[in-house]
Design a protein around this motif. Sequence first.
Motif, PDB file in Angstrom:
ATOM      1  N   ARG A 402       0.832  -1.203   0.000  1.00 15.24           N
ATOM      2  CA  ARG A 402       0.000   0.000   0.000  1.00 15.24           C
ATOM      3  C   ARG A 402       0.869   1.256   0.000  1.00 15.24           C
ATOM      4  O   ARG A 402       0.576   2.235  -0.692  1.00 15.24           O
ATOM      5  CB  ARG A 402      -0.925  -0.003   1.215  1.00 15.24           C
ATOM      6  CG  ARG A 402      -2.085  -0.983   1.131  1.00 15.24           C
ATOM      7  CD  ARG A 402      -2.830  -1.047   2.453  1.00 15.24           C
ATOM      8  NE  ARG A 402      -4.006  -1.898   2.352  1.00 15.24           N
ATOM      9  CZ  ARG A 402      -5.252  -1.439   2.246  1.00 15.24           C
ATOM     10  NH1 ARG A 402      -5.470  -0.137   2.195  1.00 15.24           N
ATOM     11  NH2 ARG A 402      -6.270  -2.261   2.169  1.00 15.24           N
ATOM     12  N   LEU A 403       1.924   1.222   0.795  1.00  8.38           N
ATOM     13  CA  LEU A 403       2.831   2.366   0.865  1.00  8.38           C
ATOM     14  C   LEU A 403       3.502   2.613  -0.481  1.00  8.38           C
ATOM     15  O   LEU A 403       3.674   3.762  -0.908  1.00  8.38           O
ATOM     16  CB  LEU A 403       3.885   2.127   1.953  1.00  8.38           C
ATOM     17  CG  LEU A 403       4.932   3.223   2.152  1.00  8.38           C
ATOM     18  CD1 LEU A 403       4.266   4.515   2.621  1.00  8.38           C
ATOM     19  CD2 LEU A 403       5.998   2.769   3.146  1.00  8.38           C
ATOM     20  N   ASP A 404       3.854   1.534  -1.162  1.00  7.04           N
ATOM     21  CA  ASP A 404       4.545   1.669  -2.445  1.00  7.04           C
ATOM     22  C   ASP A 404       3.657   2.355  -3.489  1.00  7.04           C
ATOM     23  O   ASP A 404       4.157   3.049  -4.380  1.00  7.04           O
ATOM     24  CB  ASP A 404       4.964   0.288  -2.944  1.00  7.04           C
ATOM     25  CG  ASP A 404       5.806   0.350  -4.203  1.00  7.04           C
ATOM     26  OD1 ASP A 404       6.868   1.001  -4.169  1.00  7.04           O
ATOM     27  OD2 ASP A 404       5.405  -0.242  -5.216  1.00  7.04           O
ATOM     28  N   LYS A 405       2.352   2.182  -3.395  1.00  6.72           N
ATOM     29  CA  LYS A 405       1.426   2.784  -4.360  1.00  6.72           C
ATOM     30  C   LYS A 405       1.061   4.220  -4.007  1.00  6.72           C
ATOM     31  O   LYS A 405       0.357   4.884  -4.777  1.00  6.72           O
ATOM     32  CB  LYS A 405       0.146   1.946  -4.442  1.00  6.72           C
ATOM     33  CG  LYS A 405       0.363   0.528  -4.952  1.00  6.72           C
ATOM     34  CD  LYS A 405      -0.939  -0.257  -4.921  1.00  6.72           C
ATOM     35  CE  LYS A 405      -0.724  -1.691  -5.381  1.00  6.72           C
ATOM     36  NZ  LYS A 405      -1.980  -2.495  -5.302  1.00  6.72           N
ATOM     37  N   LEU A 406       1.531   4.704  -2.872  1.00  2.25           N
ATOM     38  CA  LEU A 406       1.130   6.016  -2.383  1.00  2.25           C
ATOM     39  C   LEU A 406       1.645   7.134  -3.275  1.00  2.25           C
ATOM     40  O   LEU A 406       2.818   7.164  -3.647  1.00  2.25           O
ATOM     41  CB  LEU A 406       1.643   6.208  -0.952  1.00  2.25           C
ATOM     42  CG  LEU A 406       1.175   7.461  -0.227  1.00  2.25           C
ATOM     43  CD1 LEU A 406      -0.322   7.390   0.030  1.00  2.25           C
ATOM     44  CD2 LEU A 406       1.921   7.607   1.091  1.00  2.25           C
ATOM     45  N   GLU A 407       0.756   8.047  -3.642  1.00  2.00           N
ATOM     46  CA  GLU A 407       1.155   9.224  -4.407  1.00  2.00           C
ATOM     47  C   GLU A 407       1.719  10.286  -3.464  1.00  2.00           C
ATOM     48  O   GLU A 407       1.508  10.247  -2.252  1.00  2.00           O
ATOM     49  CB  GLU A 407      -0.054   9.791  -5.162  1.00  2.00           C
ATOM     50  CG  GLU A 407      -0.691   8.814  -6.130  1.00  2.00           C
ATOM     51  CD  GLU A 407       0.226   8.483  -7.299  1.00  2.00           C
ATOM     52  OE1 GLU A 407       1.112   9.318  -7.592  1.00  2.00           O
ATOM     53  OE2 GLU A 407       0.065   7.404  -7.901  1.00  2.00           O
ATOM     54  N   VAL A 408       2.427  11.258  -4.028  1.00  2.00           N
ATOM     55  CA  VAL A 408       3.004  12.339  -3.232  1.00  2.00           C
ATOM     56  C   VAL A 408       1.872  13.187  -2.663  1.00  2.00           C
ATOM     57  O   VAL A 408       0.984  13.628  -3.382  1.00  2.00           O
ATOM     58  CB  VAL A 408       3.947  13.208  -4.076  1.00  2.00           C
ATOM     59  CG1 VAL A 408       4.473  14.372  -3.256  1.00  2.00           C
ATOM     60  CG2 VAL A 408       5.080  12.358  -4.612  1.00  2.00           C
ATOM     61  N   ALA A 409       1.893  13.422  -1.367  1.00  2.00           N
ATOM     62  CA  ALA A 409       0.854  14.208  -0.706  1.00  2.00           C
ATOM     63  C   ALA A 409       1.385  14.671   0.646  1.00  2.00           C
ATOM     64  O   ALA A 409       2.345  14.089   1.167  1.00  2.00           O
ATOM     65  CB  ALA A 409      -0.414  13.367  -0.520  1.00  2.00           C
ATOM     66  N   PRO A 410       0.799  15.707   1.254  1.00  2.00           N
ATOM     67  CA  PRO A 410       1.225  16.125   2.598  1.00  2.00           C
ATOM     68  C   PRO A 410       1.055  14.978   3.576  1.00  2.00           C
ATOM     69  O   PRO A 410       0.030  14.302   3.581  1.00  2.00           O
ATOM     70  CB  PRO A 410       0.268  17.283   2.913  1.00  2.00           C
ATOM     71  CG  PRO A 410      -0.220  17.764   1.585  1.00  2.00           C
ATOM     72  CD  PRO A 410      -0.265  16.563   0.707  1.00  2.00           C
ATOM     73  N   ARG A 411       2.059  14.747   4.398  1.00  2.00           N
ATOM     74  CA  ARG A 411       2.033  13.602   5.302  1.00  2.00           C
ATOM     75  C   ARG A 411       2.412  14.031   6.712  1.00  2.00           C
ATOM     76  O   ARG A 411       3.324  14.838   6.885  1.00  2.00           O
ATOM     77  CB  ARG A 411       3.024  12.538   4.831  1.00  2.00           C
ATOM     78  CG  ARG A 411       2.755  12.059   3.415  1.00  2.00           C
ATOM     79  CD  ARG A 411       4.004  11.482   2.841  1.00  2.00           C
ATOM     80  NE  ARG A 411       3.768  11.051   1.452  1.00  2.00           N
ATOM     81  CZ  ARG A 411       4.714  10.888   0.562  1.00  2.00           C
ATOM     82  NH1 ARG A 411       5.971  11.126   0.890  1.00  2.00           N
ATOM     83  NH2 ARG A 411       4.433  10.501  -0.661  1.00  2.00           N
ATOM     84  N   PRO A 412       1.763  13.438   7.709  1.00  2.00           N
ATOM     85  CA  PRO A 412       2.139  13.766   9.081  1.00  2.00           C
ATOM     86  C   PRO A 412       3.451  13.074   9.440  1.00  2.00           C
ATOM     87  O   PRO A 412       3.776  12.018   8.896  1.00  2.00           O
ATOM     88  CB  PRO A 412       0.975  13.197   9.892  1.00  2.00           C
ATOM     89  CG  PRO A 412       0.443  12.079   9.063  1.00  2.00           C
ATOM     90  CD  PRO A 412       0.626  12.510   7.640  1.00  2.00           C
ATOM     91  N   PRO A 413       4.249  13.636  10.340  1.00  2.00           N
ATOM     92  CA  PRO A 413       5.497  12.986  10.762  1.00  2.00           C
ATOM     93  C   PRO A 413       5.203  11.645  11.425  1.00  2.00           C
ATOM     94  O   PRO A 413       4.157  11.451  12.047  1.00  2.00           O
ATOM     95  CB  PRO A 413       6.109  13.986  11.735  1.00  2.00           C
ATOM     96  CG  PRO A 413       4.985  14.854  12.174  1.00  2.00           C
ATOM     97  CD  PRO A 413       4.027  14.918  11.030  1.00  2.00           C
ATOM     98  N   VAL A 414       6.139  10.704  11.303  1.00  2.00           N
ATOM     99  CA  VAL A 414       5.902   9.328  11.727  1.00  2.00           C
ATOM    100  C   VAL A 414       6.989   8.858  12.680  1.00  2.00           C
ATOM    101  O   VAL A 414       8.153   9.285  12.594  1.00  2.00           O
ATOM    102  CB  VAL A 414       5.836   8.391  10.494  1.00  2.00           C
ATOM    103  CG1 VAL A 414       7.155   8.383   9.747  1.00  2.00           C
ATOM    104  CG2 VAL A 414       5.449   6.968  10.884  1.00  2.00           C
ATOM    105  N   ALA A 415       6.600   7.989  13.594  1.00  2.84           N
ATOM    106  CA  ALA A 415       7.545   7.309  14.490  1.00  2.84           C
ATOM    107  C   ALA A 415       7.216   5.828  14.469  1.00  2.84           C
ATOM    108  O   ALA A 415       6.050   5.442  14.555  1.00  2.84           O
ATOM    109  CB  ALA A 415       7.446   7.855  15.914  1.00  2.84           C
ATOM    110  N   VAL A 416       8.264   4.991  14.338  1.00  2.84           N
ATOM    111  CA  VAL A 416       8.086   3.539  14.270  1.00  2.84           C
ATOM    112  C   VAL A 416       8.674   2.906  15.526  1.00  2.84           C
ATOM    113  O   VAL A 416       9.820   3.205  15.900  1.00  2.84           O
ATOM    114  CB  VAL A 416       8.759   2.950  13.020  1.00  2.84           C
ATOM    115  CG1 VAL A 416       8.565   1.436  12.976  1.00  2.84           C
ATOM    116  CG2 VAL A 416       8.200   3.593  11.756  1.00  2.84           C
ATOM    117  N   LEU A 417       7.895   2.031  16.158  1.00  2.00           N
ATOM    118  CA  LEU A 417       8.348   1.288  17.331  1.00  2.00           C
ATOM    119  C   LEU A 417       8.276  -0.191  17.011  1.00  2.00           C
ATOM    120  O   LEU A 417       7.209  -0.720  16.679  1.00  2.00           O
ATOM    121  CB  LEU A 417       7.465   1.607  18.547  1.00  2.00           C
ATOM    122  CG  LEU A 417       7.818   0.889  19.853  1.00  2.00           C
ATOM    123  CD1 LEU A 417       9.201   1.316  20.342  1.00  2.00           C
ATOM    124  CD2 LEU A 417       6.766   1.166  20.932  1.00  2.00           C
ATOM    125  N   GLY A 418       9.425  -0.887  17.094  1.00  2.00           N
ATOM    126  CA  GLY A 418       9.471  -2.307  16.778  1.00  2.00           C
ATOM    127  C   GLY A 418       9.498  -3.176  18.018  1.00  2.00           C
ATOM    128  O   GLY A 418      10.123  -2.820  19.025  1.00  2.00           O
TER     129      GLY A 418
END
Length: 736
Positions: A402-418
């Motif tokens: 899904r992420l790979d198909k994402l078009e350029v658009a305003p995005r909120p900042p992200v944090a990843v926790l593994g």
Amino acid sequence: MLRQIHSLPGLIAAVLVSILAVTGAILSINPTLERARSSLPPTGAFTVADLATKIVAHYPGAERIVRKASGGIVVYYFDADVPHADVVDPVTGAQVAPYAPSGFTRWVTDLHRSFLLGDGGRAAAGVGALAMLVLSLSGTAMLANRLGGWRQLFGRVRGTGRLHAELGRLAVLALLLTALTGSYMSLATFGVVPDGMDAEPVFPSVVDGGIPMPIGDLPALKATDLRDLRELTFPYAGDLTDAYALITADGAGYIDQATGAMLNFLPHGLARQIYETIYMLHTGEGLWWLGLMLGLSALTVPLMTGTGIMIWVKRRRGMPWIRSNVRASAADTVILVGSEGNSTWGFAKTLHDALTNAGHLVHTAPMNQFADRYRSANRLLILTSTYGDGSAPASARQFLARLDKLEVAPRPPVAVLGFGDRQFPRFCQFARDVEAALAAKGWPQLYPLHTVDRQCVQTFARWGSEIGTRIGTPLKLAHVPSRPRTMPLQLIERLDYGMDVQAPTAVLRFAAPEADAGIWQRLAGGGLPRFEAGDLLGILPPGSPLPRFYSLASSRSDGVLEICVRKHPGGLCSGFLHSLKPGDTIAAFVRPNPAFRPARSKEPVILIGAGTGIGPLAGFIRDNAWRRPIHLYFGARDPKSDFLYEADLKAWLADKRLTRLTTAFSRTMDRVYVQDRIAADADIVRTLVARGAQIMVCGGRQMAQSLGRALEDAIKPLGLDLMTLKMQGRYVEDVY
């Protein structure tokens, strides 16, 4: 979106659809029964005039002749002013049996068409047909997404809901045909689309009025083949101004009694032809074999309803209830969760509740529901575990695509926790892959990747504090891990190996304590849950809320849960298990592992295991009642000390459950490993793979890596590699 359509609303609609399906399946038998009772003359050998002559001889009071779609002939007549109807032999015109559709058939027909509720019920049946169409399309699209695209739609189904998916895939074409034709017929019932059934020829204004010609001599009837007849209505007795009314496959008209000429013939319009074709495709009337096929397919609907409810309930039980979970479009904070065994959901709930209590609008959802836009979000928080050797967990398998198909658009900042376990070399690898993919898309970073080892609540709390600082909201994440629902298991037998080579290993067999299993439970399987060899037994050692998982070497039909456990220095759970004596109990639960099972096929299987990795492989061999060719490569240290399952393997060789056994021992003069045996048997392995063999590997990660190189060399001349076999479901591994 597809899952939202297909899940709870789909389950509600499926109850309605199930009624339609079951009643439709019952009605689908009628065309076959009618066809079996009908004798049909060859095409061109019998005309309507021939039939009418025979019938009039037996039924002087005949009023109407009807040829049913099955070929059966029904004559309606009066006897002493009392109406009757008989099924007749088309060749002789004699009675076969009275024509009296059963009350049960009429009741089922009314239930199918209107739920016994008149026009309101007919509308509901139309909604049911539309629901079947939506469920079929959404389910097929979900399966295609699950298998990696439409081209893989008929690939091997793994994981939760396999039976549901297999049933749907088997019946989808028939269900789509039923749903489409049923929807059309419902629209035609309410006049939304024309059916052409009200188009009738105009009664002739002028008829000859002469002496009626014998019915067998009427030219129009002599020119009509019996197979084209739909209905023939006789003129009113003694009325020379009346006419025969004839309906055929091509149209309808009137026949002059005196001349036998066709009057005012009206061909069937396109709307009627379409409707009659769709009616035939929906009911099987005229295509009895299609009716049977549709009926059998319809029976999968209640089965899929049942399996769908089980999937939905299991998913809801596995996910914690999250209060104040706002819509994604309204949330200022979006939390996405990647989880295999649902423990990560508990951490996500703690985070969700803390943010909600601080005044934020929070939306929490699986990573598979990642949207291309979050309209009001100021931040995106991703909490994910890693499955196996760096793979995505169940609720995140679609995220990267899904992420790979994402078009350029305003995005909120992200944090990843593994979340993961540092004893595995690819610790939190999927979380790292997610962060790398987000960075490649230019996603702004709220906080760098952080990892949590073995569900450490202190590490989680520190991460929450850092996130709170970044967003200007103090966060105290006091997470209390929920204890898995367990059952008591009693050790009934243990076999010890490996003491002479400093690798103490035990085969442990557990059963439900007799005091906890009633008589019906014992008869049904010893009070044990359903499980198969290769599934996982989660065990909670004393003093730890974190379960350890061991592959099962038995199936429920064996009446025991069997595992192989090697004692590791300082190992909390392995040390606990090795200290058990027969009669001692443990707290445990079963987790399905459908991704590690032999494919349902007659092709050979190559099993490769080392040490305790032989456990599930032994279970596969034990279950090989059909004597499918199985080739086992087993590695251990010394045949005198840790040849696990030696007696069983020899017995299975003798009774043909095991085709060939190849061993490799590393603490003998030969000093060989399983990868050495594979390299030496490259020709054999290559031949088996060319025949469609599946390869299954279980054991330590280092062994699997070395083995992988040997297998790559063996299959390379076939133009194959392990990645291709993995994509085909022909190479699976369970490594640790």
